[in-house]
Scaffold this motif. Structure first.
Motif, short mmCIF file in Angstrom:
data_model
loop_
_atom_site.label_atom_id
_atom_site.label_comp_id
_atom_site.label_asym_id
_atom_site.label_seq_id
_atom_site.Cartn_x
_atom_site.Cartn_y
_atom_site.Cartn_z
N VAL A 122 5.43 10.27 -1.77
CA VAL A 122 4.82 8.94 -1.87
C VAL A 122 5.48 8.09 -0.80
N GLU A 123 4.65 7.48 0.06
CA GLU A 123 5.18 6.67 1.16
C GLU A 123 4.65 5.25 1.08
N HIS A 124 5.56 4.29 1.32
CA HIS A 124 5.15 2.88 1.43
C HIS A 124 4.41 2.78 2.76
N ALA A 125 3.09 2.55 2.68
CA ALA A 125 2.24 2.62 3.88
C ALA A 125 1.95 1.26 4.51
N ALA A 180 -0.81 2.02 -6.83
CA ALA A 180 -1.55 3.12 -6.19
C ALA A 180 -1.87 4.20 -7.21
N ALA A 200 -3.57 8.34 -7.25
CA ALA A 200 -4.04 9.49 -6.46
C ALA A 200 -4.16 10.70 -7.36
N SER A 220 0.76 5.70 0.19
CA SER A 220 -0.01 6.93 0.41
C SER A 220 0.68 8.05 -0.34
N VAL A 221 -0.12 9.01 -0.81
CA VAL A 221 0.40 10.14 -1.58
C VAL A 221 -0.06 11.42 -0.89
N SER A 222 0.90 12.32 -0.61
CA SER A 222 0.53 13.61 -0.02
C SER A 222 1.14 14.73 -0.87
N ASP A 251 0.85 -1.19 0.00
CA ASP A 251 0.00 0.00 0.00
C ASP A 251 0.89 1.24 0.00
N SER A 282 9.93 6.53 1.91
CA SER A 282 9.20 7.49 1.07
C SER A 282 10.11 8.07 0.00
#
Length: 175
Positions: A65-68, A170, A172, A53-55, A51, A119
């Protein structure tokens, strides 16, 4: 009588030694079976179950982009892990390689494995966020301004079952 007793002690010791050898053999077999089951599970999947996440930080003009969570991205099954940023206003895209097998694919100490918590930050040339006169402040950069509406994909290319595949892990849209 002493001789018979000595033989009995030798037989008991031999029995204990046989049990120890037998237990070690069982432990080795169980370990091998466990490894095969793990490997078989990995080979059945087409891509890693990771998974991301993108901030988006509009002030800094950067996307992180972080490996969540989930599977670690390893060099054993991965040819390339990339972040693809699409400029919605121009209709163009830029691929930024996070890690890869090709020479020069990994820069600035970013490499395998990519594990939860790792990230990658990508910026645009519009903001000098640290005031050093260089507008490319992140680990990687794209050649266009990052704006709301642009999209980001994390794309994995590799082989987990013997054939190469490219899978989007992913998606976003920047807000």
């Amino acid at each position: 009588m002493t001789r018979a007793r000595s033989g009995l002690v030798d037989d008991e010791r031999g029995g204990v030694e046989r049990w120890v050898v037998w237990l070690v053999a069982v432990a080795v077999v169980v370990g091998l079976v466990g490894s095969v089951v793990y490997l078989d599970d990995e080979l059945r999947r087409d891509s890693p179950g990771a998974d991301f996440s993108v901030s988006f930080d509009a002030e800094a003009g950067s996307v992180t982009v972080e490996h969540a969570g989930g599977d670690v991205i390893s060099d054993r099954t991965t040819e390339r892990l990339a972040v693809v940023v699409r400029d919605s206003s121009a209709g163009t895209s830029a691929e930024v390689v996070w890690v890869g097998d090709s020479p020069g694919a990994t820069k600035r100490g970013v490499g395998y494995p990519v594990a939860p918590g790792d990230s990658l930050t990508v910026d645009d040339p519009s903001v000098d966020s640290n005031g050093d006169g260089n507008y490319l402040d992140a680990e990687r950069s794209v050649g266009f301004y990052l704006e709301p509406g642009d999209s980001v994909r994390v794309v994995w290319t590799g082989s987990m079952r013997g054939t190469e595949r490219t899978v989007t892990l992913a998606n976003a849209t920047l807000e």
